[in-house]
Design a protein around this motif. Structure first.
Motif, PDB file in Angstrom:
ATOM      1  N   MET A 206       7.827  -8.946   0.864  1.00 39.11           N
ATOM      2  CA  MET A 206       7.171  -7.329   1.361  1.00 39.11           C
ATOM      3  C   MET A 206       8.388  -7.595   3.253  1.00 39.11           C
ATOM      4  O   MET A 206       8.397  -6.279   3.373  1.00 39.11           O
ATOM      5  CB  MET A 206       5.627  -7.846   1.456  1.00 39.11           C
ATOM      6  CG  MET A 206       4.446  -7.380   0.403  1.00 39.11           C
ATOM      7  SD  MET A 206       3.251  -7.990   0.334  1.00 39.11           S
ATOM      8  CE  MET A 206       2.652  -6.522   2.353  1.00 39.11           C
ATOM      9  N   LEU A 207       7.800  -8.851   3.512  1.00 39.38           N
ATOM     10  CA  LEU A 207       9.147  -8.914   4.851  1.00 39.38           C
ATOM     11  C   LEU A 207      10.592  -8.388   4.304  1.00 39.38           C
ATOM     12  O   LEU A 207      11.197  -7.934   4.750  1.00 39.38           O
ATOM     13  CB  LEU A 207       8.459  -9.943   5.714  1.00 39.38           C
ATOM     14  CG  LEU A 207       7.152 -10.673   6.222  1.00 39.38           C
ATOM     15  CD1 LEU A 207       7.558 -11.352   6.701  1.00 39.38           C
ATOM     16  CD2 LEU A 207       7.203  -9.185   7.260  1.00 39.38           C
ATOM     17  N   ARG A 208      11.219  -8.841   3.385  1.00 36.55           N
ATOM     18  CA  ARG A 208      12.387  -8.777   2.694  1.00 36.55           C
ATOM     19  C   ARG A 208      12.626  -7.492   2.284  1.00 36.55           C
ATOM     20  O   ARG A 208      13.847  -6.993   3.522  1.00 36.55           O
ATOM     21  CB  ARG A 208      12.565  -9.853   1.831  1.00 36.55           C
ATOM     22  CG  ARG A 208      14.423  -9.682   1.643  1.00 36.55           C
ATOM     23  CD  ARG A 208      14.347 -10.239  -0.227  1.00 36.55           C
ATOM     24  NE  ARG A 208      12.921  -9.448  -0.642  1.00 36.55           N
ATOM     25  CZ  ARG A 208      13.059 -10.605  -2.276  1.00 36.55           C
ATOM     26  NH1 ARG A 208      12.954 -11.608  -2.635  1.00 36.55           N
ATOM     27  NH2 ARG A 208      12.289 -10.035  -2.815  1.00 36.55           N
ATOM     28  N   ASP A 209      12.274  -6.956   1.764  1.00 36.72           N
ATOM     29  CA  ASP A 209      12.542  -5.618   1.563  1.00 36.72           C
ATOM     30  C   ASP A 209      11.211  -4.105   1.621  1.00 36.72           C
ATOM     31  O   ASP A 209      11.839  -3.741   1.955  1.00 36.72           O
ATOM     32  CB  ASP A 209      12.119  -5.893  -0.123  1.00 36.72           C
ATOM     33  CG  ASP A 209      12.622  -7.040  -1.060  1.00 36.72           C
ATOM     34  OD1 ASP A 209      13.813  -6.370  -0.642  1.00 36.72           O
ATOM     35  OD2 ASP A 209      11.914  -6.910  -1.987  1.00 36.72           O
ATOM     36  N   GLY A 210      10.834  -4.701   3.071  1.00 37.99           N
ATOM     37  CA  GLY A 210      10.013  -3.564   3.948  1.00 37.99           C
ATOM     38  C   GLY A 210       8.956  -3.313   2.472  1.00 37.99           C
ATOM     39  O   GLY A 210       9.216  -1.887   2.961  1.00 37.99           O
ATOM     40  N   THR A 211       8.696  -3.810   1.444  1.00 39.48           N
ATOM     41  CA  THR A 211       7.941  -3.402   0.623  1.00 39.48           C
ATOM     42  C   THR A 211       6.464  -3.776   1.120  1.00 39.48           C
ATOM     43  O   THR A 211       6.219  -4.005   1.989  1.00 39.48           O
ATOM     44  CB  THR A 211       7.960  -3.548  -0.450  1.00 39.48           C
ATOM     45  OG1 THR A 211       7.657  -4.661  -0.791  1.00 39.48           O
ATOM     46  CG2 THR A 211       8.761  -3.135  -1.100  1.00 39.48           C
ATOM     47  N   THR A 212       5.476  -2.421   0.238  1.00 34.89           N
ATOM     48  CA  THR A 212       4.311  -2.260   0.570  1.00 34.89           C
ATOM     49  C   THR A 212       3.632  -3.263  -0.339  1.00 34.89           C
ATOM     50  O   THR A 212       3.841  -3.347  -1.871  1.00 34.89           O
ATOM     51  CB  THR A 212       3.231  -1.017   1.019  1.00 34.89           C
ATOM     52  OG1 THR A 212       3.360   0.009  -0.551  1.00 34.89           O
ATOM     53  CG2 THR A 212       3.619  -0.523   1.850  1.00 34.89           C
ATOM     54  N   TYR A 213       2.066  -3.565  -0.130  1.00 30.18           N
ATOM     55  CA  TYR A 213       1.399  -4.289  -1.157  1.00 30.18           C
ATOM     56  C   TYR A 213       0.725  -3.313  -2.682  1.00 30.18           C
ATOM     57  O   TYR A 213       0.031  -2.125  -1.990  1.00 30.18           O
ATOM     58  CB  TYR A 213       0.276  -5.684  -1.163  1.00 30.18           C
ATOM     59  CG  TYR A 213      -0.375  -6.395  -1.323  1.00 30.18           C
ATOM     60  CD1 TYR A 213       0.025  -7.254  -2.462  1.00 30.18           C
ATOM     61  CD2 TYR A 213      -1.725  -5.941  -2.390  1.00 30.18           C
ATOM     62  CE1 TYR A 213      -0.432  -8.048  -3.016  1.00 30.18           C
ATOM     63  CE2 TYR A 213      -2.569  -6.626  -3.310  1.00 30.18           C
ATOM     64  CZ  TYR A 213      -1.682  -8.235  -3.374  1.00 30.18           C
ATOM     65  OH  TYR A 213      -2.093  -8.765  -3.990  1.00 30.18           O
ATOM     66  N   ASN A 214       0.497  -3.554  -3.356  1.00 28.73           N
ATOM     67  CA  ASN A 214       0.407  -2.843  -4.918  1.00 28.73           C
ATOM     68  C   ASN A 214      -0.587  -3.830  -6.289  1.00 28.73           C
ATOM     69  O   ASN A 214       0.441  -4.329  -6.870  1.00 28.73           O
ATOM     70  CB  ASN A 214       0.785  -1.923  -5.331  1.00 28.73           C
ATOM     71  CG  ASN A 214       0.443  -1.368  -5.866  1.00 28.73           C
ATOM     72  OD1 ASN A 214      -0.560  -0.833  -5.900  1.00 28.73           O
ATOM     73  ND2 ASN A 214       1.192  -0.043  -6.497  1.00 28.73           N
ATOM     74  N   ALA A 215      -1.456  -4.353  -5.723  1.00 33.41           N
ATOM     75  CA  ALA A 215      -2.184  -5.056  -6.973  1.00 33.41           C
ATOM     76  C   ALA A 215      -1.273  -6.240  -7.463  1.00 33.41           C
ATOM     77  O   ALA A 215      -0.459  -6.426  -8.373  1.00 33.41           O
ATOM     78  CB  ALA A 215      -2.127  -4.167  -8.519  1.00 33.41           C
ATOM     79  N   GLY A 216      -0.789  -6.847  -7.024  1.00 35.76           N
ATOM     80  CA  GLY A 216      -0.727  -8.191  -6.401  1.00 35.76           C
ATOM     81  C   GLY A 216       1.019  -8.066  -6.752  1.00 35.76           C
ATOM     82  O   GLY A 216       1.548  -9.249  -6.619  1.00 35.76           O
ATOM     83  N   THR A 217       1.580  -7.177  -6.485  1.00 40.54           N
ATOM     84  CA  THR A 217       3.154  -7.373  -6.466  1.00 40.54           C
ATOM     85  C   THR A 217       3.620  -6.021  -5.882  1.00 40.54           C
ATOM     86  O   THR A 217       3.318  -4.915  -5.348  1.00 40.54           O
ATOM     87  CB  THR A 217       3.574  -6.193  -7.945  1.00 40.54           C
ATOM     88  OG1 THR A 217       3.234  -7.226  -8.770  1.00 40.54           O
ATOM     89  CG2 THR A 217       4.860  -5.957  -7.749  1.00 40.54           C
ATOM     90  N   PRO A 218       4.946  -6.635  -4.773  1.00 41.52           N
ATOM     91  CA  PRO A 218       5.349  -5.446  -3.630  1.00 41.52           C
ATOM     92  C   PRO A 218       5.953  -4.319  -4.540  1.00 41.52           C
ATOM     93  O   PRO A 218       6.587  -4.567  -5.304  1.00 41.52           O
ATOM     94  CB  PRO A 218       6.373  -6.043  -3.260  1.00 41.52           C
ATOM     95  CG  PRO A 218       5.904  -7.697  -3.341  1.00 41.52           C
ATOM     96  CD  PRO A 218       5.248  -7.482  -4.507  1.00 41.52           C
ATOM     97  N   THR A 219       5.794  -3.340  -3.557  1.00 38.55           N
ATOM     98  CA  THR A 219       6.001  -1.522  -4.418  1.00 38.55           C
ATOM     99  C   THR A 219       6.599  -0.980  -3.320  1.00 38.55           C
ATOM    100  O   THR A 219       6.581  -1.486  -2.068  1.00 38.55           O
ATOM    101  CB  THR A 219       5.164  -1.195  -5.008  1.00 38.55           C
ATOM    102  OG1 THR A 219       4.006  -0.845  -3.901  1.00 38.55           O
ATOM    103  CG2 THR A 219       4.279  -1.315  -6.242  1.00 38.55           C
ATOM    104  N   ALA A 220       8.159  -0.374  -3.761  1.00 39.41           N
ATOM    105  CA  ALA A 220       8.924   0.189  -2.544  1.00 39.41           C
ATOM    106  C   ALA A 220       7.825   1.357  -1.594  1.00 39.41           C
ATOM    107  O   ALA A 220       6.920   2.231  -2.518  1.00 39.41           O
ATOM    108  CB  ALA A 220      10.123   0.980  -3.041  1.00 39.41           C
TER     109      ALA A 220
END
Length: 221
Positions: A206-220
């Protein structure tokens, strides 16, 4: 706050006793609506059991109100600072990213930002090692004694990630992972640390890609 508000004008047992149970409960309930009456009951019971005047009571009558006022002022200042910090955190670019993860609130987010800001982690393992969540292998000569919890790392970050994992047990996926570790024979603390370590991997992405958390997997985002 309710007790400090009481002690400022009523700093001795005798003054509180003369206030009476009804007025005592009313005053306490102004700052503690849910527990004012219970506090009044406990104080009244304690006063009824006191049959000795303690040496220094007269001196305490002078000191206690000042201490109560100082503590009240500190509480107000702490609340003001907390409000300012919350506003700063909410304005941070990572706010929507970090708070999307279950178990991450404003205080947790603030600590994560503080402890990781300006640092580069090549892999999720490096972040976990920095947080003290990566297990270490103990060696003695040529023998290996297995993996154990690390006593190194950033203790502040480790604590906040551990507490965050505990808060995340309300999340079905986090609870499922925790229960699976418990079924494997891990203790309560071991299972929580394992969950914190797993969440650390997700946090890294999440920190690396700036992505949000969604059901256990970061999403854009």
């Amino acid at each position: 706050p309710a007790v400090l508000d009481l002690l400022a004008p009523y700093p001795t047992p005798d003054r509180i006793r003369r206030l009476g149970h009804s007025r005592l409960a009313t005053r306490l309930s102004r700052n503690a609506p849910r527990m004012g009456t219970r506090l009044a009951d406990e104080i009244t019971t304690a006063l009824a059991e006191q049959n000795v005047v303690i040496v220094g009571t007269s001196a305490a009558e002078t000191v206690i109100p000042k201490l109560a006022e100082q503590l009240s002022a500190l509480q107000r200042q702490r609340s003001e600072v907390a409000t300012e910090v919350e506003a700063l955190v909410q304005a941070h670019p990572l706010h929507p990213v970090l708070t999307s993860m279950p178990g991450v609130g404003i205080r947790t987010e603030a600590r994560i930002i503080t402890e990781t800001s300006g640092k580069q982690f090549a892999t999720a393992g490096h972040l976990a090692a920095y947080a003290g969540l990566a297990p270490v292998t103990r060696r003695s000569g040529s023998s290996i004694r297995g993996e154990h919890r690390s006593r190194r790392g950033n203790k502040k970050l480790k604590r906040v990630l551990y507490l965050s994992a505990f808060a995340a047990l309300q999340d079905p996926l986090s609870r499922e992972y925790y229960e699976r570790k418990r079924a494997q024979g891990k203790s309560y603390n071991q299972a929580l640390v394992a969950l914190a370590r797993r969440r650390c991997d997700v946090l890294f992405a999440m920190l690396r890609d700036g992505t949000t958390y969604n059901a256990g997997t970061p999403t854009a985002a």
